[in-house]
Design a protein around this motif. Structure first.
Motif, mmCIF file in Angstrom:
data_model
loop_
_atom_site.group_PDB
_atom_site.id
_atom_site.type_symbol
_atom_site.label_atom_id
_atom_site.label_comp_id
_atom_site.label_asym_id
_atom_site.label_seq_id
_atom_site.Cartn_x
_atom_site.Cartn_y
_atom_site.Cartn_z
ATOM 1 N N ILE A 173 51.612 58.790 57.057
ATOM 2 C CA ILE A 173 52.393 58.398 56.369
ATOM 3 C C ILE A 173 52.805 59.577 54.945
ATOM 4 O O ILE A 173 52.049 60.376 54.979
ATOM 5 C CB ILE A 173 52.811 57.752 55.325
ATOM 6 C CG1 ILE A 173 52.698 56.571 56.209
ATOM 7 C CG2 ILE A 173 54.315 57.163 54.695
ATOM 8 C CD1 ILE A 173 54.088 55.556 56.433
ATOM 9 N N GLN A 222 57.396 61.608 62.551
ATOM 10 C CA GLN A 222 58.473 60.938 62.394
ATOM 11 C C GLN A 222 59.359 62.308 60.837
ATOM 12 O O GLN A 222 60.039 62.840 60.914
ATOM 13 C CB GLN A 222 59.152 60.182 61.648
ATOM 14 C CG GLN A 222 58.595 59.402 60.113
ATOM 15 C CD GLN A 222 56.820 59.149 59.945
ATOM 16 O OE1 GLN A 222 56.233 59.074 61.534
ATOM 17 N NE2 GLN A 222 56.528 58.596 58.860
ATOM 18 N N MET A 232 58.423 47.477 59.575
ATOM 19 C CA MET A 232 57.128 47.401 59.055
ATOM 20 C C MET A 232 56.024 47.661 58.085
ATOM 21 O O MET A 232 55.394 46.908 57.810
ATOM 22 C CB MET A 232 56.615 48.576 60.901
ATOM 23 C CG MET A 232 55.612 48.325 60.566
ATOM 24 S SD MET A 232 55.007 50.265 62.144
ATOM 25 C CE MET A 232 52.764 50.210 61.805
ATOM 26 N N TYR A 233 56.805 47.936 57.321
ATOM 27 C CA TYR A 233 56.263 48.932 56.091
ATOM 28 C C TYR A 233 56.902 47.729 55.006
ATOM 29 O O TYR A 233 58.100 47.152 55.142
ATOM 30 C CB TYR A 233 55.959 49.923 55.939
ATOM 31 C CG TYR A 233 55.432 50.727 56.396
ATOM 32 C CD1 TYR A 233 56.456 52.116 57.472
ATOM 33 C CD2 TYR A 233 53.780 50.586 57.079
ATOM 34 C CE1 TYR A 233 55.584 52.640 58.022
ATOM 35 C CE2 TYR A 233 53.049 51.565 57.408
ATOM 36 C CZ TYR A 233 54.468 52.527 58.336
ATOM 37 O OH TYR A 233 53.236 53.434 59.264
ATOM 38 N N CYS A 249 54.330 53.132 50.968
ATOM 39 C CA CYS A 249 54.183 52.132 51.391
ATOM 40 C C CYS A 249 53.615 50.827 50.011
ATOM 41 O O CYS A 249 52.961 49.919 49.549
ATOM 42 C CB CYS A 249 52.728 51.853 51.937
ATOM 43 S SG CYS A 249 52.795 52.940 53.503
ATOM 44 N N TYR A 304 61.882 54.471 57.952
ATOM 45 C CA TYR A 304 60.716 55.473 57.487
ATOM 46 C C TYR A 304 60.270 55.380 58.678
ATOM 47 O O TYR A 304 59.679 56.794 58.891
ATOM 48 C CB TYR A 304 59.846 55.334 56.500
ATOM 49 C CG TYR A 304 60.218 55.152 55.225
ATOM 50 C CD1 TYR A 304 61.115 55.590 55.161
ATOM 51 C CD2 TYR A 304 60.010 53.699 54.592
ATOM 52 C CE1 TYR A 304 61.186 56.112 52.989
ATOM 53 C CE2 TYR A 304 61.187 54.057 53.426
ATOM 54 C CZ TYR A 304 61.310 54.398 52.073
ATOM 55 O OH TYR A 304 61.941 54.487 51.272
#
Lengths: 213, 271
Positions: free
Chosen positions: A39, A66, B1-2, B62, B270
């Motif tokens: 992330i 991404q 997913m998150y 997250c 995301y």
């Protein structure tokens, strides 16, 4: 005297091609089958004892796959001097994205002379392709030439294939550029590592000279 | 997913571009608030040109589930669901203050990379449940502070980078505000069961008929009915089933609500 270089290197490519795995293998000598999406951005540092006189510290910036959409990459790319662009040999779409990543890179960061930063192409997950890319080698060679990659490697983070070689290739190109820059500038203003020692010595010499007069 | 997909009421985004904008904007808000909370940390991050997205993207996206130990994650999420997004900002501010809040601490991280490394390996004592929760509670950053900063950063954004791709609706600060803005409608309260168990044939209930009166008389003293009755459940006479079913519809509302927010959260913007 030892020279120390610090280089910021980007590792980019589509989602799930194995960027994080490549870095984990290269820096920590580990591989995990478990997938965990990056992330934002992750970092790792690899110290290379390049030769008896040179230490290279590679800051590896692991950019989430991404992130190509949008303008956040501009922040991540800043001051980078090299890039590893990764695709997955088992998924053609990730190869199609390679040029998009390359364009994004060249658009947002350049070397101090305005030229694109050296980029090496990594065909990752070679352990999963049956014939490998051997038949494609001539094609990839021209692909790299046409699109400004300094080289390409068939890699596997799982089997530890060619990752060191790919990094070595990239560092060679970065160092060559650095030397080129150093040679082309005024020798009086070269800021070498160990600069402080030099100045001290110079000051001392001058003082000695001064006291002589 | 998150899990953060649940928090669409805070970010609201339809494409990954706008979710990136949202996270960048939140980064700017966080950084502006840091100036008040810890000028030392603010100055250090500014000096080394460390853009907020370099350290807060994972935190916010997250909701700290990848950063904090599990016990602290549960406490933080508890507060977050109840009190709203200010909790997420406060956690970020507490961590930045603890890690970069004094000259002494900054001595060990002279540089951009060193600072980012430091923020990736936050000292366990700062993330420990009791300590962290106390700090979050004591930090004087209110919803109004965040809204005010949101507006001024939005203005700055428009001046420097142009219009935003995502027009975000106002944030909902906590469960109360969400419930007040959108009280669950009658439609929301209806059950949409995915597993339907056939009601057993009537012959069986005929057999039980003599017992029925007994159970009805005992009803008051017996423990509360199973809110999710099985068709064979002895405490539920079969001809009573339809009225009790409608009763259960209302009882089940909180569960139904959470089911719906879960399913709408499946679109992972995301990724």
């Amino acid at each position: 005297m030892q020279k120390e270089h610090l280089f910021k290197v980007l590792v980019i490519g589509d989602l799930g091609v194995g960027k994080t795995s490549i870095i984990k293998r290269y820096v920590h000598q580990i591989f995990s089958q478990h997938y965990r999406a990056t992330i934002g951005v992750d970092f790792a540092l690899k110290v290379l004892h390049w030769d008896s006189q040179t230490v290279v510290r590679l800051q590896l910036w692991d950019i989430a796959g991404q992130e190509r959409y949008g303008n956040m990459t501009r922040v991540y790319y800043r001051e980078a001097v090299g890039a590893l662009i990764v695709f997955d040999v088992t998924r053609a779409s990730t190869f199609d994205a390679v040029l998009k990543w390359k364009d994004d890179l060249d658009l947002k960061v350049t070397l101090s002379n305005g030229k694109p930063v050296p980029a090496v192409l990594l065909a990752n997950k070679s352990d999963q392709s049956r014939e490998g890319l051997r038949s494609q080698i001539p094609k990839l060679d021209t692909f790299c030439k046409e699109n400004g990659f300094v080289g390409w490697f068939e890699t596997s983070a799982k089997d530890n294939t060619n990752i060191e070689a790919a990094a070595k290739c990239l560092v060679e190109h970065i160092l060559a550029y650095e030397e080129n820059i150093t040679n082309n500038t005024d020798p009086d203003v070269v800021a070498l590592p160990g600069y402080n020692n030099n100045t001290k010595e110079r000051v001392r010499t001058r003082c000695v000279t001064c006291s002589k007069f | 997913m998150y899990p953060l997909r649940y928090m669409s009421s805070f970010f609201v985004s339809s494409s990954s571009v706008s979710s990136q904008e949202a996270i960048q904007l939140d980064g700017e808000i966080l950084f502006a608030l840091l100036k008040r909370v810890s000028p030392v940390a603010h100055r250090h991050l500014k000096k080394h040109k460390i853009d907020p997205i370099l350290y807060m993207t994972e935190w916010f996206m997250c909701a700290f589930s990848r950063t904090l130990p599990w016990a602290s994650v549960l406490r933080v999420w508890d507060m977050f669901f109840c009190e709203g997004v200010k909790i997420i900002f406060r956690v970020g501010l507490v961590l930045l203050k603890c890690m970069l809040g004094s000259q002494e601490k900054l001595k060990v991280c002279q540089g951009q990379y060193e600072t980012m490394e430091l923020l990736r390996s936050i000292e366990p004592r700062y993330m420990q449940e009791a300590f962290l929760v106390q700090e979050i509670i004591e930090l004087a950053i209110s919803e109004r502070d965040i809204e005010k900063e949101h507006l001024s950063q939005l203005r700055r954004w428009k001046e420097t980078r142009g219009e935003l791709n995502c027009k975000s609706p106002p944030r909902m600060h906590g469960a109360k505000a969400i419930m007040a803005a959108e009280p669950p409608s009658r439609q929301d309260l209806k059950q949409h069961p995915t597993i339907i168990v056939e009601v057993p044939p009537t012959t069986e209930s005929k057999g039980k008929k003599p017992k029925k009166t007994k159970t009805e008389k005992k009803k008051d003293t017996s423990p509360p009915l199973n809110p999710y009755p099985l068709p064979n459940d002895p405490t539920l006479p079969s001809d009573n089933l339809s009225p009790s079913e409608s009763e259960h519809l209302q009882k089940d509302t909180p569960l139904q609500g959470s089911n719906q927010s879960l399913s709408s959260a499946e679109q992972d913007t995301y990724l």
